[in-house]
Design a protein around this motif. Structure first.
Motif, short mmCIF file in Angstrom:
data_model
loop_
_atom_site.label_atom_id
_atom_site.label_comp_id
_atom_site.label_asym_id
_atom_site.label_seq_id
_atom_site.Cartn_x
_atom_site.Cartn_y
_atom_site.Cartn_z
N SER A 82 52.67 -21.71 81.93
CA SER A 82 54.00 -21.93 82.00
C SER A 82 54.51 -23.14 81.42
O SER A 82 55.95 -23.37 81.30
CB SER A 82 54.03 -22.24 83.50
N GLU A 83 53.80 -23.56 80.56
CA GLU A 83 54.19 -24.75 79.63
C GLU A 83 54.72 -26.03 80.60
O GLU A 83 55.68 -26.62 80.03
CB GLU A 83 55.21 -24.50 78.85
N VAL A 84 54.18 -26.17 81.49
CA VAL A 84 54.82 -27.36 82.55
C VAL A 84 53.89 -28.72 81.99
O VAL A 84 54.58 -29.64 81.89
CB VAL A 84 54.13 -27.14 83.97
N GLY A 85 52.83 -28.29 81.59
CA GLY A 85 52.06 -29.48 80.98
C GLY A 85 51.01 -30.27 82.04
O GLY A 85 51.05 -29.78 83.10
N PHE A 86 50.63 -31.62 81.69
CA PHE A 86 49.79 -32.24 82.42
C PHE A 86 50.40 -33.67 82.71
O PHE A 86 49.63 -34.52 82.72
CB PHE A 86 48.62 -32.44 81.67
N GLN A 87 51.84 -33.76 82.55
CA GLN A 87 52.44 -34.82 83.01
C GLN A 87 51.86 -35.66 84.34
O GLN A 87 51.79 -34.73 85.33
CB GLN A 87 54.01 -34.91 82.68
N TRP A 88 51.91 -36.78 84.51
CA TRP A 88 51.39 -37.40 85.84
C TRP A 88 52.19 -37.02 86.89
O TRP A 88 51.63 -36.69 88.29
CB TRP A 88 51.37 -38.86 85.67
N PHE A 89 53.60 -36.82 86.93
CA PHE A 89 54.27 -36.52 87.96
C PHE A 89 53.78 -35.02 88.54
O PHE A 89 54.31 -34.61 89.63
CB PHE A 89 55.82 -36.85 87.83
N THR A 90 53.56 -34.13 87.71
CA THR A 90 53.42 -32.91 88.22
C THR A 90 52.18 -32.93 89.06
O THR A 90 52.08 -31.82 89.95
CB THR A 90 53.18 -31.81 86.95
N TYR A 91 50.98 -33.74 89.02
CA TYR A 91 50.02 -33.54 90.10
C TYR A 91 50.36 -33.79 91.26
O TYR A 91 49.81 -33.53 92.26
CB TYR A 91 49.16 -34.89 89.30
N VAL A 92 51.59 -34.67 91.62
CA VAL A 92 52.07 -34.89 92.81
C VAL A 92 52.37 -33.48 93.46
O VAL A 92 51.84 -33.10 94.62
CB VAL A 92 53.27 -35.95 93.04
N PHE A 93 53.08 -32.75 92.88
CA PHE A 93 53.64 -31.31 93.29
C PHE A 93 52.25 -30.42 93.31
O PHE A 93 52.14 -29.81 94.59
CB PHE A 93 54.65 -30.62 92.44
N PHE A 94 51.46 -30.18 92.46
CA PHE A 94 50.43 -29.35 92.52
C PHE A 94 49.30 -29.56 93.34
O PHE A 94 48.85 -28.72 93.81
CB PHE A 94 50.01 -29.32 91.03
N VAL A 95 49.00 -30.92 93.50
CA VAL A 95 47.78 -31.36 94.33
C VAL A 95 48.37 -31.18 95.79
O VAL A 95 47.62 -30.74 96.63
CB VAL A 95 47.35 -32.60 94.03
N SER A 96 49.50 -31.55 96.01
CA SER A 96 50.02 -31.29 97.41
C SER A 96 50.11 -29.89 97.70
O SER A 96 49.68 -29.38 99.07
CB SER A 96 51.55 -31.88 97.59
N ALA A 97 50.55 -28.89 97.06
CA ALA A 97 50.61 -27.66 97.33
C ALA A 97 49.31 -27.06 97.46
O ALA A 97 49.05 -26.19 98.41
CB ALA A 97 51.36 -26.83 95.94
N PHE A 98 48.27 -27.62 96.75
CA PHE A 98 47.12 -27.09 96.64
C PHE A 98 46.33 -27.30 98.19
O PHE A 98 45.87 -26.41 99.00
CB PHE A 98 46.10 -27.78 95.73
N PHE A 99 46.60 -28.56 98.49
CA PHE A 99 46.04 -29.06 100.12
C PHE A 99 46.68 -28.62 101.08
O PHE A 99 46.12 -28.14 102.22
CB PHE A 99 45.91 -30.50 99.84
N LEU A 100 48.02 -28.45 101.04
CA LEU A 100 48.84 -27.72 102.00
C LEU A 100 48.34 -26.41 102.14
O LEU A 100 48.29 -25.94 103.30
CB LEU A 100 50.34 -27.82 101.52
N GLY A 101 48.26 -25.68 100.94
CA GLY A 101 47.63 -24.11 101.28
C GLY A 101 46.53 -24.07 101.70
O GLY A 101 46.49 -23.18 102.72
N GLN A 102 45.45 -24.98 101.48
CA GLN A 102 44.21 -25.00 102.05
C GLN A 102 44.26 -25.23 103.58
O GLN A 102 43.75 -24.54 104.21
CB GLN A 102 43.53 -26.00 101.31
#
Length: 107
Positions: free
Chosen positions: A51-71
């Motif tokens: 998706s070419e979003v990359g690995f910038q630090w602020f993306t981790y907040v969104f993706f880690v939150s989505a990961f744990f909320l889904g779990q």
């Protein structure tokens, strides 16, 4: 960029619900428990790359939150289905299909 970030976060959230459901039905710290947590990770990394979003630090907040909320939501769905007296397995889709089939046969 932000729209893409939110869409991928929603996809990660939805993808992790069945894995959280599976995790809630197995013994803690077992192999299946570890797999339920870690199997989605390569797919998330591929989503980041393609998706070419990359690995910038602020993306981790969104993706880690989505990961744990889904779990977490998957585990809540499992617990509620179990407390409603339904026979539950580790497979969310099968349990939902069985629930739907049973409700149709009762009518």
């Amino acid at each position: 960029m932000w729209v893409k970030l939110v869409l991928i976060s929603v996809l990660i959230f939805v993808m992790n619900i069945p894995f959280g459901y599976w995790r809630a039905n197995v013994r803690k710290f077992s192999l299946q428990w570890a797999l339920a947590i870690h199997l989605p990770v390569p797919f998330i990394i591929l989503l980041r790359i393609y998706s070419e979003v990359g690995f910038q630090w602020f993306t981790y907040v969104f993706f880690v939150s989505a990961f744990f909320l889904g779990q977490r939501i998957g585990a809540i769905v499992h617990r509620r289905m179990k407390s409603a007296g339904m026979l539950v397995s580790s497979n969310l889709l099968r349990d939902l299909f069985t629930c739907r089939s049973l409700s149709r046969s009762e009518n």
